[in-house]
Write a protein that holds these residues in place. Sequence first.
Motif, PDB file in Angstrom:
ATOM      1  N   SER A 159       0.996  -1.177  -0.096  1.00  0.00           N
ATOM      2  CA  SER A 159      -0.065   0.030   0.063  1.00  0.00           C
ATOM      3  C   SER A 159       0.718   1.262   0.038  1.00  0.00           C
ATOM      4  CB  SER A 159      -0.908   0.036   1.184  1.00  0.00           C
ATOM      5  OG  SER A 159      -1.560   1.336   1.338  1.00  0.00           O
ATOM      6  N   SER A 162       2.443   1.734  -3.601  1.00  0.00           N
ATOM      7  CA  SER A 162       1.433   2.190  -4.479  1.00  0.00           C
ATOM      8  C   SER A 162       0.864   3.441  -4.381  1.00  0.00           C
ATOM      9  CB  SER A 162       0.125   1.176  -4.464  1.00  0.00           C
ATOM     10  OG  SER A 162      -0.584   1.083  -3.342  1.00  0.00           O
ATOM     11  N   SER A 163       0.990   3.955  -2.950  1.00  0.00           N
ATOM     12  CA  SER A 163       0.727   5.411  -2.853  1.00  0.00           C
ATOM     13  C   SER A 163       1.840   6.409  -3.213  1.00  0.00           C
ATOM     14  CB  SER A 163       0.722   5.549  -1.178  1.00  0.00           C
ATOM     15  OG  SER A 163      -0.654   4.776  -0.862  1.00  0.00           O
ATOM     16  N   ILE A 165       3.769   5.550  -5.754  1.00  0.00           N
ATOM     17  CA  ILE A 165       3.813   5.768  -7.115  1.00  0.00           C
ATOM     18  C   ILE A 165       2.636   6.576  -7.699  1.00  0.00           C
ATOM     19  CG2 ILE A 165       3.349   4.205  -9.096  1.00  0.00           C
ATOM     20  CD1 ILE A 165       4.524   1.791  -7.831  1.00  0.00           C
ATOM     21  N   LEU A 166       1.561   6.309  -7.148  1.00  0.00           N
ATOM     22  CA  LEU A 166       0.399   7.154  -7.520  1.00  0.00           C
ATOM     23  C   LEU A 166       0.564   8.780  -7.157  1.00  0.00           C
ATOM     24  CD1 LEU A 166      -2.810   7.689  -7.973  1.00  0.00           C
ATOM     25  CD2 LEU A 166      -3.157   7.320  -5.749  1.00  0.00           C
ATOM     26  N   LEU A 202       1.990   6.267 -14.182  1.00  0.00           N
ATOM     27  CA  LEU A 202       2.255   6.135 -13.166  1.00  0.00           C
ATOM     28  C   LEU A 202       0.860   6.307 -12.175  1.00  0.00           C
ATOM     29  CD1 LEU A 202       5.438   8.301 -12.452  1.00  0.00           C
ATOM     30  CD2 LEU A 202       5.294   5.859 -12.116  1.00  0.00           C
ATOM     31  N   THR A 205      -0.787   2.800 -12.515  1.00  0.00           N
ATOM     32  CA  THR A 205      -0.310   1.666 -11.860  1.00  0.00           C
ATOM     33  C   THR A 205      -0.489   2.234 -10.292  1.00  0.00           C
ATOM     34  OG1 THR A 205       1.583   1.692 -13.154  1.00  0.00           O
ATOM     35  CG2 THR A 205       2.181   0.997 -11.240  1.00  0.00           C
ATOM     36  N   GLY A 206      -0.516   3.243  -9.739  1.00  0.00           N
ATOM     37  CA  GLY A 206      -1.046   3.261  -8.383  1.00  0.00           C
ATOM     38  C   GLY A 206      -2.514   3.026  -8.272  1.00  0.00           C
ATOM     39  N   LYS A 210      -4.203  -0.458  -5.898  1.00  0.00           N
ATOM     40  CA  LYS A 210      -5.361  -0.369  -4.843  1.00  0.00           C
ATOM     41  C   LYS A 210      -6.442  -1.212  -5.306  1.00  0.00           C
ATOM     42  CE  LYS A 210      -3.117   2.792  -2.137  1.00  0.00           C
ATOM     43  NZ  LYS A 210      -2.648   2.541  -0.929  1.00  0.00           N
TER      44      LYS A 210
END
Length: 476
Positions: A159, A162-163, A165-166, A202, A205-206, A210
């Motif tokens: 998590s 991914s955060s 990346i986002l 990006l 991807t993020g 999720k």
Amino acid sequence: MTPLPAGLPPCLPILGGGIALLMLCIAWRRSEARAILVALATLLLAFASLWRPALPWPGGPAATLLVPDGWFTYIAGLILLSSAATVIMAWRGTGTQADEFYLLLLLGTLGALVMAGSADMVALFLGLETLSLSLLGLIAWHRTQPTADEAAIKYLVLSGLSSAILLFGLALSYATTGSLRFAAPVPTGPDGPAIPLAATALILTGLFFKLSAVPFHTWLPDVMEGAPTPVAAFIAVVSKIALFAALARYFAGADLAHPGTATAELAIVAVLSMLGGNLLALGQTNLKRLLAGSSIAHVGYLLLALLSPGPFGLASAAFYLAAYSIATTGAFAAIRGADLSDIAGWRGMFRRRPALALAMAIMLVSLAGIPPAVGFFAKTYIVIAGVSAQRIVLLGALIAGSIIGLYYYLNIVRAMMESAPEDHHPARTLPAHAALIAALAIVTLAAGIFPETLVRQTRALLPPAPAHDILYGERT
């Protein structure tokens, strides 16, 4: 031109007030029954407020981080009702200090609502992190179980990744567009296509991490297996609804009907999710892991609807979200009612607990897309949208994935019809859980036999407003 609604949705301050009240109740005296009453009252009051006018927001439409339009109202209704079902499902299943469990559920619901109504990168990220941090505590709730610790650590690491990346993608998007409003970066910007393409990749991807879409899905089965059953239902339903709503809002101004970077990436992930999710569920013996694979496949079906702009695209996605949330919540409620997550424990359930087995079969039939359950019409609706948009490859993946899904869904029904083993004795279902399971099973059948009301409601939905319309407060 018609003005877009501006202001703060009343459900958000109601949820905030309910969270504060529950914290005061915990500080005064702990009581699971009181916590459930406060949580349910807060969620139902917030649901009733969805059709009330938005509260004044200083600064006018240009300062609005949230858009309480028809799309938000519909999605928020699904989130609040699903959260209320999760609260009922968690009754007498959270151990000591249970009232804090419901506090985290309300916080997660608040984050999901902020995401569903967000029209700004700041609102999206704040809502996402509120939901994610709440889920972290909920996943690790049963501290004495090693699987809970493992699931929480996996969720924490992935998590956070991914955060990051986002957030990097949102920063690149801001560098390209000069605005925090949702707007897919245009590849032909003043600095060339590299930065806009990187920003889009990006951000997707993020969000795919999720959403647990393939190939960013590997964390979901382990997390859902280790989490308490109500939390697994919350992850599979509430978080997926909120994330898909935010994804649809982000790409509202993009032309997904024509080839492009975002369209290609969405299409590839949709095909991989429809096939990969069903193949992942195919070999599972644990029901929560099986439903995790099913959840991944349903993300692919929703992406097909998103990629089918036209008269049926968004309406079919809205209808599918309702059908998916009812059936998936009902399946987890049945697992919670029997306190059995292994398929072997469900053998002979039609002989031992026929009512519970019938309800579980209804949920599985709906997820498989078999009439007369609502899932059949929901999947047919998406097929109609895909045909109208000529998404031939995606439709082929949907058909192939649905055929695979038929096997593992009906395999559970077959196991429930076998002779009952002598050493399996499912737990007694609490009256509150039995009422929830019965209500969801009835709604699943009723919405499939009489889908006209829900169809009219979804067809009447305006698509999420693009960033330009939100900025200037009006829509053509």
